[in-house]
Design a protein around this motif. Structure first.
Motif, PDB file in Angstrom:
ATOM      1  N   VAL A  75       0.879  -1.174   0.000  1.00 12.45           N
ATOM      2  CA  VAL A  75       0.000   0.000   0.000  1.00 12.45           C
ATOM      3  C   VAL A  75       0.913   1.220   0.000  1.00 12.45           C
ATOM      4  CG1 VAL A  75      -1.873   1.220   1.170  1.00 12.45           C
ATOM      5  CG2 VAL A  75      -1.760  -1.281   1.278  1.00 12.45           C
ATOM      6  N   ASP A  76       1.259   1.687  -1.206  1.00  6.96           N
ATOM      7  CA  ASP A  76       2.273   2.743  -1.309  1.00  6.96           C
ATOM      8  C   ASP A  76       1.921   3.832  -2.301  1.00  6.96           C
ATOM      9  OD1 ASP A  76       2.608   1.516  -3.743  1.00  6.96           O
ATOM     10  OD2 ASP A  76       4.766   1.185  -3.542  1.00  6.96           O
ATOM     11  N   ALA A  77       0.639   3.963  -2.649  1.00 13.26           N
ATOM     12  CA  ALA A  77       0.179   4.990  -3.590  1.00 13.26           C
ATOM     13  C   ALA A  77       0.852   4.863  -4.956  1.00 13.26           C
ATOM     14  CB  ALA A  77       0.404   6.391  -3.014  1.00 13.26           C
ATOM     15  N   GLY A  78       1.323   3.665  -5.277  1.00 14.14           N
ATOM     16  CA  GLY A  78       1.937   3.416  -6.576  1.00 14.14           C
ATOM     17  C   GLY A  78       3.431   3.655  -6.645  1.00 14.14           C
ATOM     18  N   ALA A  79       4.076   3.911  -5.506  1.00 14.74           N
ATOM     19  CA  ALA A  79       5.479   4.313  -5.509  1.00 14.74           C
ATOM     20  C   ALA A  79       6.408   3.286  -6.153  1.00 14.74           C
ATOM     21  CB  ALA A  79       5.939   4.597  -4.081  1.00 14.74           C
ATOM     22  N   THR A  80       6.291   2.023  -5.767  1.00 14.01           N
ATOM     23  CA  THR A  80       7.237   1.029  -6.270  1.00 14.01           C
ATOM     24  C   THR A  80       6.901   0.556  -7.680  1.00 14.01           C
ATOM     25  OG1 THR A  80       5.983  -0.673  -5.067  1.00 14.01           O
ATOM     26  CG2 THR A  80       7.963   0.190  -4.012  1.00 14.01           C
ATOM     27  N   ALA A  81       5.701   0.856  -8.171  1.00 13.90           N
ATOM     28  CA  ALA A  81       5.331   0.469  -9.533  1.00 13.90           C
ATOM     29  C   ALA A  81       5.720   1.528 -10.560  1.00 13.90           C
ATOM     30  CB  ALA A  81       3.824   0.220  -9.613  1.00 13.90           C
ATOM     31  N   LYS A  82       6.050   2.710 -10.099  1.00 12.33           N
ATOM     32  CA  LYS A  82       6.301   3.847 -10.989  1.00 12.33           C
ATOM     33  C   LYS A  82       7.619   3.682 -11.747  1.00 12.33           C
ATOM     34  CE  LYS A  82       8.013   7.638  -9.426  1.00 12.33           C
ATOM     35  NZ  LYS A  82       9.110   7.843 -10.406  1.00 12.33           N
ATOM     36  N   TYR A  83       7.607   4.025 -13.027  1.00 12.82           N
ATOM     37  CA  TYR A  83       8.847   4.051 -13.807  1.00 12.82           C
ATOM     38  C   TYR A  83       9.753   5.131 -13.241  1.00 12.82           C
ATOM     39  CZ  TYR A  83      11.907   3.877 -17.890  1.00 12.82           C
ATOM     40  OH  TYR A  83      12.991   3.738 -18.721  1.00 12.82           O
ATOM     41  N   TRP A  84      11.010   4.812 -12.994  1.00 13.19           N
ATOM     42  CA  TRP A  84      11.847   5.632 -12.124  1.00 13.19           C
ATOM     43  C   TRP A  84      12.042   7.089 -12.543  1.00 13.19           C
ATOM     44  CZ3 TRP A  84      16.386   7.750 -13.891  1.00 13.19           C
ATOM     45  CH2 TRP A  84      16.935   7.197 -15.061  1.00 13.19           C
ATOM     46  N   PRO A  85      12.141   7.463 -13.840  1.00 10.65           N
ATOM     47  CA  PRO A  85      12.381   8.885 -14.123  1.00 10.65           C
ATOM     48  C   PRO A  85      11.135   9.757 -14.129  1.00 10.65           C
ATOM     49  CG  PRO A  85      12.412   7.667 -16.173  1.00 10.65           C
ATOM     50  CD  PRO A  85      12.200   6.655 -15.078  1.00 10.65           C
ATOM     51  N   TRP A  86       9.967   9.115 -14.096  1.00  7.27           N
ATOM     52  CA  TRP A  86       8.720   9.884 -14.194  1.00  7.27           C
ATOM     53  C   TRP A  86       8.414  10.591 -12.893  1.00  7.27           C
ATOM     54  CZ3 TRP A  86       3.416   7.741 -12.862  1.00  7.27           C
ATOM     55  CH2 TRP A  86       2.402   8.664 -13.152  1.00  7.27           C
TER      56      TRP A  86
END
Length: 268
Positions: free
Chosen positions: A251-262
């Motif tokens: 439960v991380d508001a999408g943090a670990t799924a995000k593409y890193w430079p975005w």
């Protein structure tokens, strides 16, 4: 609500932030909860919050790295409620330093609390569950820092990442006894408790060589609060997750799924 009716739980590190909120959330679903913390005041406040809301709770102060404390917590819960069904390993302390400046003793202490405390409580609770033939749930609180490389926070990141495979290993060992072990991954959290909020603000205000812009990086646009974590942990504690073990809920508001430079929400 009664998803956890008749169950007894132990929550370590029951601070007003994540631990205390999880304890209250379990109690709101019907669980009796033993709140533990290094601080007598903190542990008592977490239990009092549950009792004032109409729940059943006890508290016990102690150091999670002390085997006697883990055994005492188990004995107290068994004496009061007859057994234990849920353990939440949440105890931690924060000391943000990197490999170049962190004293070795401090590094070892941080690992001892995060990993050693989880080991001791999992062992004590697991033995009790097996002895009483109670199929239960053990939940290890991880962190997004367990899955990513965070500079300047080597002890915390190392300890939390160690919990990933601790979860898998103990899940495999305890599966034959019907005991499930899972991880829960929160992220940087916006505390709702005033004291916890002040402590976080103080921590973030400390000079650092490493800039962290949490709000700008979260796809969902805000930091989670402790209340946002309750549903996932209640699910893992409940019989609804009877076939879930050795894995993790994030439960991380999408943090670990995000593409890193975005940067979804630029702030400058």
């Amino acid at each position: 609500m009664n998803r956890l009716q008749g169950k007894a739980a132990i929550v370590t590190g029951a601070s007003p932030n994540i631990g205390g909120t999880l304890a209250a959330g379990l109690a709101a679903e019907g669980a009796a909860v033993l709140c533990t913390d290094l601080s007598e005041e903190v542990a008592a406040a977490a239990a009092r919050r549950i009792i004032e809301a109409g729940g059943d709770a006890l508290h016990l102060a102690g150091d999670v790295t002390d085997p006697a404390h883990a055994e005492a917590a188990v004995a107290l819960a068994v004496e009061r409620w007859g057994g234990i069904d849920v353990l939440v390993n949440n105890a931690v302390f924060f000391q943000q330093q990197g490999v170049l400046d962190m004293p070795y003793d401090a590094f070892r202490r941080q690992l001892d609390v995060i990993l050693g405390g989880s080991f001791l409580f999992t062992r004590a609770v697991g033995r009790s569950m097996i002895e009483q033939q109670r199929e239960g749930s053990i939940i290890n609180v991880l962190s997004t820092a367990a899955w990513q490389g965070q500079p300047g926070n080597v002890g915390y990141s190392t300890g939390k990442s160690g919990l990933i495979n601790f979860t898998r290993s103990t899940a495999m060992e305890l599966a034959q006894h019907g005991i499930r072990v899972n991880g829960f991954t929160p992220t940087a959290t916006a505390p709702t408790d005033p004291e916890a909020r002040k402590a976080m603000e103080t921590l973030l205000a400390r000079p650092s060589s490493y800039r962290n812009d949490f709000a700008a990086q979260l796809p969902l646009g805000r930091l989670p609060t402790p209340d946002d974590y309750v549903g996932a942990v209640v699910y893992l504690a409940s019989d609804e997750s009877a076939m879930v073990t050795g894995t993790n809920i994030t439960v991380d508001a999408g943090a670990t799924a995000k593409y890193w430079p975005w940067i979804p929400h630029p702030t400058d």
